[in-house]
Each structure stands twice: as C-alpha cells, then as structure tokens.
Design an enzyme around this catalytic site. Structure first.
Site, PDB file in Angstrom:
ATOM      1  N   LEU A   1      -9.167  91.160 -28.894  1.00  0.00           N
ATOM      2  CA  LEU A   1      -9.775  90.459 -27.757  1.00  0.00           C
ATOM      3  C   LEU A   1      -8.734  90.041 -26.723  1.00  0.00           C
ATOM      4  O   LEU A   1      -9.080  89.492 -25.678  1.00  0.00           O
ATOM      5  CB  LEU A   1     -10.606  89.269 -28.239  1.00  0.00           C
ATOM      6  CG  LEU A   1     -11.771  89.611 -29.189  1.00  0.00           C
ATOM      7  CD1 LEU A   1     -12.610  88.364 -29.489  1.00  0.00           C
ATOM      8  CD2 LEU A   1     -12.665  90.717 -28.651  1.00  0.00           C
ATOM      9  N   ARG A   2      -7.460  90.284 -27.020  1.00  0.00           N
ATOM     10  CA  ARG A   2      -6.340  90.193 -26.052  1.00  0.00           C
ATOM     11  C   ARG A   2      -6.028  88.809 -25.505  1.00  0.00           C
ATOM     12  O   ARG A   2      -5.163  88.680 -24.648  1.00  0.00           O
ATOM     13  CB  ARG A   2      -6.576  91.135 -24.865  1.00  0.00           C
ATOM     14  CG  ARG A   2      -6.798  92.591 -25.234  1.00  0.00           C
ATOM     15  CD  ARG A   2      -5.563  93.225 -25.799  1.00  0.00           C
ATOM     16  NE  ARG A   2      -5.731  94.686 -25.939  1.00  0.00           N
ATOM     17  CZ  ARG A   2      -5.322  95.366 -27.003  1.00  0.00           C
ATOM     18  NH1 ARG A   2      -4.720  94.760 -28.012  1.00  0.00           N
ATOM     19  NH2 ARG A   2      -5.485  96.670 -27.072  1.00  0.00           N
TER      20      ARG A   2
ATOM     21  N   ASP B   1     -12.132  98.518 -34.180  1.00  0.00           N
ATOM     22  CA  ASP B   1     -10.772  98.558 -33.610  1.00  0.00           C
ATOM     23  C   ASP B   1     -10.854  98.558 -32.080  1.00  0.00           C
ATOM     24  O   ASP B   1     -10.039  99.199 -31.399  1.00  0.00           O
ATOM     25  CB  ASP B   1      -9.969  99.757 -34.112  1.00  0.00           C
ATOM     26  CG  ASP B   1      -8.460  99.569 -33.912  1.00  0.00           C
ATOM     27  OD1 ASP B   1      -8.047  98.480 -33.443  1.00  0.00           O
ATOM     28  OD2 ASP B   1      -7.704 100.501 -34.208  1.00  0.00           O
TER      29      ASP B   1
ATOM     30  N   HIS C   1      -8.705 100.909 -40.670  1.00  0.00           N
ATOM     31  CA  HIS C   1      -8.926 102.200 -39.992  1.00  0.00           C
ATOM     32  C   HIS C   1      -8.327 103.430 -40.685  1.00  0.00           C
ATOM     33  O   HIS C   1      -7.440 104.083 -40.148  1.00  0.00           O
ATOM     34  CB  HIS C   1      -8.444 102.132 -38.537  1.00  0.00           C
ATOM     35  CG  HIS C   1      -7.121 101.450 -38.283  1.00  0.00           C
ATOM     36  ND1 HIS C   1      -5.981 101.706 -38.989  1.00  0.00           N
ATOM     37  CD2 HIS C   1      -6.779 100.513 -37.357  1.00  0.00           C
ATOM     38  CE1 HIS C   1      -4.985 100.971 -38.527  1.00  0.00           C
ATOM     39  NE2 HIS C   1      -5.450 100.231 -37.541  1.00  0.00           N
TER      40      HIS C   1
HETATM   41  O1  DOR Z   1      -5.397 102.249 -31.240  1.00  0.00           O
HETATM   42  C1  DOR Z   1      -4.958 101.146 -31.544  1.00  0.00           C
HETATM   43  N1  DOR Z   1      -4.856 100.142 -30.641  1.00  0.00           N
HETATM   44  N2  DOR Z   1      -4.559 100.936 -32.801  1.00  0.00           N
HETATM   45  C2  DOR Z   1      -3.935  99.808 -33.175  1.00  0.00           C
HETATM   46  O2  DOR Z   1      -3.604  99.688 -34.330  1.00  0.00           O
HETATM   47  C3  DOR Z   1      -3.634  98.746 -32.184  1.00  0.00           C
HETATM   48  C4  DOR Z   1      -4.570  98.803 -31.066  1.00  0.00           C
HETATM   49  C5  DOR Z   1      -4.171  97.934 -29.888  1.00  0.00           C
HETATM   50  O3  DOR Z   1      -3.846  96.766 -30.098  1.00  0.00           O
HETATM   51  O4  DOR Z   1      -4.242  98.425 -28.759  1.00  0.00           O
END
Ligand code: DOR
Length: 433
Positions: free
Chosen positions: A65-66, A308, A235
C-alpha cells in the site's frame, strides 16, 4: 445508511460453513442476523441478489500500500478503496514502506490511516529484520504486542539460514505468529529481468532461473523443520517449489503457501511485447510451471491466492524493460481473473476459489472476523459478485497506479457489493465513500 440490509436470493457460497445454496442473508448492527429462505425484509434495505454469489469478504494477505513513503503510488486509503472495489474486506500490507514497518510506531501509523479510511480491515505485516537489511532482527516482540501476527521481509529473502532460524524460533514463542518468506536466492536472481529460459534468450533479457526460488524454498523448509516454526511461502512461481511444499506438508511441517493471480494466468511467453506491467518478482515462469501452480491451488497444496498488489508510477513503468521496477497492481482484478481463468474453464469450482481467496488467508493471517462462516452473530464482512458479468480492465482504477498486467483483458465476474462490518463499502459496483 439503513441499519438492516437484506441480501435476497443469493447463491451463498461459504466453505467455512459448508454452505452452497440459494438463500437470504439479513445483516443488522454490523453482524449477520439471519441466514435462511424467505426472510422478512421489512425495515431493511433490500438488495436483490438473484443470479449473484454471496461469499465471505475476500482477504488479501499480501499487498503493497506504499504508505508511509510512496504516497504518489498508493496510500492506505486508495489501496483500501481498490481492495473494497475488488471485493476485499481485509488486507495485509507488506513492510517494505519508507520508513520500513519494523517497529510498533509504523504499525500504529498504518493502522490509524486504515481506521480513518474505514474501507477495509488492515493487518499490517511487520518486517523480520531491521530496515529489511537482513542483519538484525526487527522489534518482533514489540510488534506482536501491537497486534501483528505476520512478519515478512517481502521484496527480499531473509539472507541467511541463521537469521531465519532465530526469527522462527523467536516467533514460535508467541501464539499464532507466522513468518512469510519471499523465497529468492539473491546471488542467483541478481540482474534477472525475467525467467531464465528459451524466452529470455530470444528476447535478449537477463534471466533469473527457477532455481533461485527453489533453493530458498528448500532452505526455508529445512529451517522450518529444524525449528518447528510456522512458515508461509509468498508468491510461489515454480513447479519444483510446489513439489517441495507438497513433500513438506506430507511430512507434517507447519507450512502454508500462496500464489498470485498473475502467476496463475500469465507465463514467460507473454513477455514478447516487452510489456513492463508483466515484469514482476518472482518472474512469470513457463507454461508448465503455471500448470503446476494451478493444479497445486486446486488440490490445496497451495493454500491461498494473494494479489502482491504492487503499485508503481507511470514514468517508472514506461522506462526500458530492464529499468522498470517489478510489480503489477492486482486488488481490483484478482476475483475476475480467478473466475475467468480458473473457474470458467473448470480447473476449480467457485467454492475452492472462495476458500483460497477468503477462508484460507483469513486463517493464516489470524483475521478471525473474516473468511466466514456466515452465521448468526458473526461480523458481516461479505462480498456479492456477479459471476456472469463481463468487463474490460482499463483505467481509471481506484488504485492510484495503473500498472496492471491485465490491462485490456476481458474478465468475467464482477464485484457488485462489498460489506465491512455491516456497512456497504461498495454497492452496485461503486465505492460508497
Ligand atoms: O513484483 C513485486 N513487487 N514483487 C515483490 O516482491 C515486491 C513488489 C514491490 O514492492 O513492488
């Protein structure tokens, strides 16, 4: 908002209660008040659900969610709105924020933002190691006290067996705590842009072999055996990883696993157009790997589907393939993708899909109010979807980002209503707030 809502004539699919029947569900004061036929709708908002499926609200045990740190890509609020639009009532955001969620203060911050947004129950994942740096254990005890039940360095693999051993041993001293591993041997995967094989050779892109995952899965299962700790594998992407998990489960290890919709739908062949939205980590592997993932999900070797959801800025994804960051958004498309690509062709039934998207992740996360059963007195966390409605995946999204691997695809199966603790967060396919 009416205090009573009656969902009338839905096909109630609730694996937790062993239910698959056309029925009414009455919700009152946040909880399920009755499940049955011909329930009285007097004084209720009546929602006609003929032809629709009603199930426990979906649970995503793996999203990004950043917030804090990259609010330009997503915030807890926009991520939760995207989740609600996708039928989710609970989401577990990973710890690779800035600052990293490796202490109780960041966990509280994320939870407070989620309470303000009031669109989903949010279960923040805590980091296993400080700063995700793989050297020192994070403040796991403090975060457990703050209510965290899942820990992960996702985005990175815990680099040494020794730290994983210490973390699993420590986590075992608490009830129900699980460590979720991003299985990837960094030394083998480094520089890899996609799965290493025929297609990486023909496209001229550096590859990361399936062995990078399999080595980490094998190591982690060995450490789970050594410690007796509870391990969840994020995943999974390769057929041989699935075989290792199958054997570990047969042996009785405390292990669970997840797979993403994009690994279930796409393979490395789909990278021919260098679409950076299909650049993900772990990479999309071969069609044979995909077939194994599907079979393992159907037979329960893989317990859960997790999105993910990984929002990235447009300018980052518009870069050359080898400079674009890995990840696809997924909250708004997960259910449609699973219904279209797995349930539609008969690889699994709706019941198994609901189990993998709601019941199992709720159980693994310890989200007791989610994942059913839909019974009198239980919190009303529900989703209603139309299994027959087709739609095209295109912006605008409720997510702040638009890097969807599914852009332009037609999906069959659309969320109509999502209900969180008796309140509709989505109705007629639109968020209510
Ligand atoms: O595709 C991905 N993006 N795999 C990850 O493990 C991290 C994630 C991300 O945080 O962008």
């Amino acid at each position: 908002m009416a205090e009573r809502t009656l969902f009338r004539g839905a096909r109630v699919v609730d694996p937790a209660a062993g239910l698959d029947d056309v029925m009414d569900v009455l919700v009152q004061e946040g909880g399920v008040a009755a499940v049955g036929s011909g329930l009285d709708g007097l004084g209720s908002t009546v929602l006609d659900c003929e032809g629709l499926v009603l199930a426990p609200g979906l649970v995503d045990m793996h999203a990004h969610l950043r917030q804090p740190g990259r609010e330009d890509k997503e915030t807890v609020e926009t991520g939760c709105r995207a989740a609600a639009a996708g039928g989710f009532t609970a989401v577990a955001p990973m710890a690779n924020t800035d600052p990293v969620a490796d202490n109780a203060a960041v966990i509280h911050e994320i939870r407070d933002l989620a309470v303000q947004a009031d669109l989903c129950n949010v279960f923040p994942v805590g980091a296993i190691t400080k700063g995700l740096e793989g050297e020192f254990m994070a403040d796991i005890g403090e975060m457990v006290e703050a209510g965290v039940r899942m820990f992960s360095d996702d985005g990175r693999c815990v680099p040494t067996a020794r730290i994983l051993r210490n973390a699993l041993t420590y986590a075992k001293t608490f009830d129900d705590v699980v460590l979720a591993e991003h299985c990837e041997d960094a030394s083998l995967a480094e520089g890899g842009q996609m799965h290493e094989g025929y297609h990486s050779y023909t496209l001229g892109l550096a590859g990361a072999p399936g062995e990078a995952e399999e080595i980490a899965v094998a190591r982690d299962l060995a450490v789970a055996r050594l410690t007796g700790g509870r391990l969840h594998l994020c995943h999974l992407s390769s057929a041989r990883s699935v075989e290792l998990v199958r054997r570990a489960k047969a042996e009785g290890l405390r292990v669970t696993a997840e797979v993403t919709p994009h690994h279930l739908v796409f393979s490395d062949e789909d990278l021919v157009a260098y679409d950076t939205n299909l650049k993900v980590n772990p990479p999309l592997r071969t069609a044979e790997d995909r077939a194994s993932l599907r079979a393992a999900l159907a037979d329960g070797t893989i317990d859960a589907i997790a999105t993910d959801h990984a929002p990235h800025a447009v300018e980052e994804k518009e870069a050359e393939f080898d400079r674009a960051p890995p990840g696809t958004i997924g909250l708004e498309t997960a259910l449609g993708a699973v219904l279209t690509e797995l349930v539609g062709p008969g690889l699994m039934d709706v019941r198994r899909a609901v189990e993998a998207m709601a019941v199992a992740p709720a159980r693994i996360l310890g989200a007791a109010d989610h994942g059913g059963p839909i019974e009198m007195g239980r919190p009303a966390n529900l989703v209603v979807f139309d299994p027959a409605a087709s739609w095209v995946v295109e912006p605008p999204f409720h997510s702040k980002s638009r890097n969807s691997a599914f852009l332009g695809r037609t999906l069959q199966g659309r969320v109509i209503h999502t209900m969180l603790r008796g309140e509709l967060t989505v109705t007629d396919g639109k968020p209510t707030r």
